[in-house]
Scaffold this motif. Sequence first.
Motif, PDB file in Angstrom:
ATOM      1  N   PHE A 124       0.717  -1.195  -0.024  1.00  0.00           N
ATOM      2  CA  PHE A 124      -0.148  -0.158  -0.016  1.00  0.00           C
ATOM      3  C   PHE A 124       0.776   1.175  -0.004  1.00  0.00           C
ATOM      4  O   PHE A 124       0.278   2.365  -0.283  1.00  0.00           O
ATOM      5  N   TRP A 125       2.099   1.176   0.306  1.00  0.00           N
ATOM      6  CA  TRP A 125       2.925   2.467   0.298  1.00  0.00           C
ATOM      7  C   TRP A 125       4.080   2.094  -0.942  1.00  0.00           C
ATOM      8  O   TRP A 125       3.889   3.038  -1.765  1.00  0.00           O
ATOM      9  N   LEU A 126       4.703   1.140  -0.820  1.00  0.00           N
ATOM     10  CA  LEU A 126       5.847   0.968  -1.999  1.00  0.00           C
ATOM     11  C   LEU A 126       5.402   0.736  -3.446  1.00  0.00           C
ATOM     12  O   LEU A 126       5.746   1.181  -4.173  1.00  0.00           O
ATOM     13  N   ILE A 127       4.385  -0.352  -3.399  1.00  0.00           N
ATOM     14  CA  ILE A 127       3.712  -0.647  -4.598  1.00  0.00           C
ATOM     15  C   ILE A 127       3.080   0.468  -5.055  1.00  0.00           C
ATOM     16  O   ILE A 127       2.900   0.894  -6.618  1.00  0.00           O
ATOM     17  N   HIS A 128       2.396   1.126  -4.324  1.00  0.00           N
ATOM     18  CA  HIS A 128       1.473   2.335  -4.685  1.00  0.00           C
ATOM     19  C   HIS A 128       2.422   3.266  -5.352  1.00  0.00           C
ATOM     20  O   HIS A 128       2.176   4.135  -6.148  1.00  0.00           O
ATOM     21  N   CYS A 129       3.522   3.331  -4.380  1.00  0.00           N
ATOM     22  CA  CYS A 129       4.536   4.567  -4.935  1.00  0.00           C
ATOM     23  C   CYS A 129       4.914   4.076  -6.481  1.00  0.00           C
ATOM     24  O   CYS A 129       5.143   5.363  -7.050  1.00  0.00           O
ATOM     25  N   THR A 130       5.172   3.040  -6.780  1.00  0.00           N
ATOM     26  CA  THR A 130       5.702   2.704  -8.092  1.00  0.00           C
ATOM     27  C   THR A 130       4.571   2.646  -9.116  1.00  0.00           C
ATOM     28  O   THR A 130       4.855   2.688 -10.275  1.00  0.00           O
ATOM     29  N   TRP A 131       3.429   2.424  -8.778  1.00  0.00           N
ATOM     30  CA  TRP A 131       2.386   2.153  -9.715  1.00  0.00           C
ATOM     31  C   TRP A 131       1.812   3.630  -9.992  1.00  0.00           C
ATOM     32  O   TRP A 131       1.395   3.965 -11.025  1.00  0.00           O
ATOM     33  N   VAL A 132       1.523   4.542  -8.927  1.00  0.00           N
ATOM     34  CA  VAL A 132       0.678   5.814  -9.194  1.00  0.00           C
ATOM     35  C   VAL A 132       1.896   6.989  -9.380  1.00  0.00           C
ATOM     36  O   VAL A 132       1.617   7.693 -10.407  1.00  0.00           O
ATOM     37  N   TYR A 133       2.790   7.235  -8.619  1.00  0.00           N
ATOM     38  CA  TYR A 133       3.553   8.591  -8.602  1.00  0.00           C
ATOM     39  C   TYR A 133       4.217   8.668  -9.667  1.00  0.00           C
ATOM     40  O   TYR A 133       4.519   9.843 -10.448  1.00  0.00           O
ATOM     41  N   PRO A 134       4.707   7.491 -10.636  1.00  0.00           N
ATOM     42  CA  PRO A 134       5.757   7.776 -11.644  1.00  0.00           C
ATOM     43  C   PRO A 134       4.734   8.445 -12.794  1.00  0.00           C
ATOM     44  O   PRO A 134       5.309   9.152 -13.595  1.00  0.00           O
ATOM     45  N   LEU A 135       3.429   8.194 -12.794  1.00  0.00           N
ATOM     46  CA  LEU A 135       2.761   8.731 -13.878  1.00  0.00           C
ATOM     47  C   LEU A 135       2.378  10.331 -13.847  1.00  0.00           C
ATOM     48  O   LEU A 135       2.171  10.837 -14.907  1.00  0.00           O
ATOM     49  N   ASP A 136       2.947  10.994 -12.797  1.00  0.00           N
ATOM     50  CA  ASP A 136       2.768  12.446 -12.679  1.00  0.00           C
ATOM     51  C   ASP A 136       4.375  12.678 -13.330  1.00  0.00           C
ATOM     52  O   ASP A 136       3.909  14.041 -13.922  1.00  0.00           O
ATOM     53  N   GLU A 137       5.115  11.931 -13.694  1.00  0.00           N
ATOM     54  CA  GLU A 137       6.260  12.411 -13.989  1.00  0.00           C
ATOM     55  C   GLU A 137       6.645  11.961 -15.680  1.00  0.00           C
ATOM     56  O   GLU A 137       7.130  12.743 -16.417  1.00  0.00           O
ATOM     57  N   PHE A 138       5.950  10.820 -16.088  1.00  0.00           N
ATOM     58  CA  PHE A 138       6.097  10.290 -17.407  1.00  0.00           C
ATOM     59  C   PHE A 138       5.126   9.382 -17.519  1.00  0.00           C
ATOM     60  O   PHE A 138       4.364   8.852 -16.817  1.00  0.00           O
ATOM     61  N   SER A 139       5.321   8.893 -19.031  1.00  0.00           N
ATOM     62  CA  SER A 139       4.165   7.858 -19.378  1.00  0.00           C
ATOM     63  C   SER A 139       4.622   6.544 -19.240  1.00  0.00           C
ATOM     64  O   SER A 139       5.946   6.372 -19.193  1.00  0.00           O
TER      65      SER A 139
END
Length: 376
Positions: A282-297
């Motif tokens: 809920f923190w780390l996998i969420h971090c790798t699934w959701v947050y990168p989409l704010d930076e790149f496709s």
Amino acid sequence: MMQTVSQWLWWDRLWLPANVSWSDLEDNEGRVYAKASQLYAALPCALCLLLVRYLFERYLATPLANVWGVRDRLRLIAESHPILEKYFCSQARFPSQADVKSLCKKTSWPERRIQLWFRKRRNQERPGLRKRFCEASWRCVFYLFAFVCGVLALYDKPWFYNLKEVWAGFPKQSMLPSQYWYYLLEMGFYLSLLFSLTFDVKRKDFKEQVIHHIATLTLLSFSWISNYIRIGTLVMAVHDSADILLEGAKVFNYAKWHQTANAIFVVFTLLFIVTRLVIFPFWLIHCTWVYPLDEFSPFFGYYFFNVMLLVLQILHLYWAALISRMVYKLIFSKLEGDDRSDEEEDDSDSPKERNHKLNHINGSGARGRTNREKGK
């Protein structure tokens, strides 16, 4: 052909976001980036760790086992029999009922005697309690050392407190010396575990262990090459924290400090649930699934990394089921040993054999008391 395969394997669009190429990750402007060639250093590191482990188990863990009275169980040796030995070595360690009947005809032995022979023969190849104690001691010490290294490498970093900082400026993030050594230590350790799987204590989740080690090494290698280093260090630290207590509980359990082992195991269970079933998904996998989409496709490397994390999470769920069963035994029955271990079978078939074991144990205890009295 090999050149074409290499070009496809290292195609920028596979592993890097759009508008970023491998040339952008070359050292410049004071920034130092991780390089694929540096992964070769994990091999000598693994060999060094195997040497350190040998020295640790021989000169530290073994004397500690002597002090705590950790002794191997007395085993009855299977009598020499060429037909049964050939079957055991070339066909199966656990014969089927039909094979047992076939062996009865070849050896003129009754079924019970054949089954007892196989139990004794299997026990001869199982590692003793001292070996398990030494292995658990080594892993406990390593995980503690690695976790401390991870905390020292992370405690003053902004992404340790704010996961969105993991992707700030990705992938143009300079590699830090602490990250390099932390990665090298962890990769060397998991590579050494792969090398030692054949002579380590074999557990019921042997296949899952192999998958876990390969998935971990794949994740670490990919995260290194593609500069996913920040999230990689967080994943390693989260995993090491609970493993310290698990191996510590085994050490005390093998030493017959059952109350201490049970208390540590309860704390481990709580920490495992928090780190592997809450923080990791809920923190780390969420971090790798959701947050990168704010930076790149999304790109292939993005999906590959997250799928590998999900493989680890599936293994966590499997181990959570094993741990739950062990907790159930702890509460409602007597918990002894590691539930994943290949436990010894009862090889005593007659009162005479059982008395032989008891006499040996009692004799050892009497000799010990006599020696202590002489010492006084």
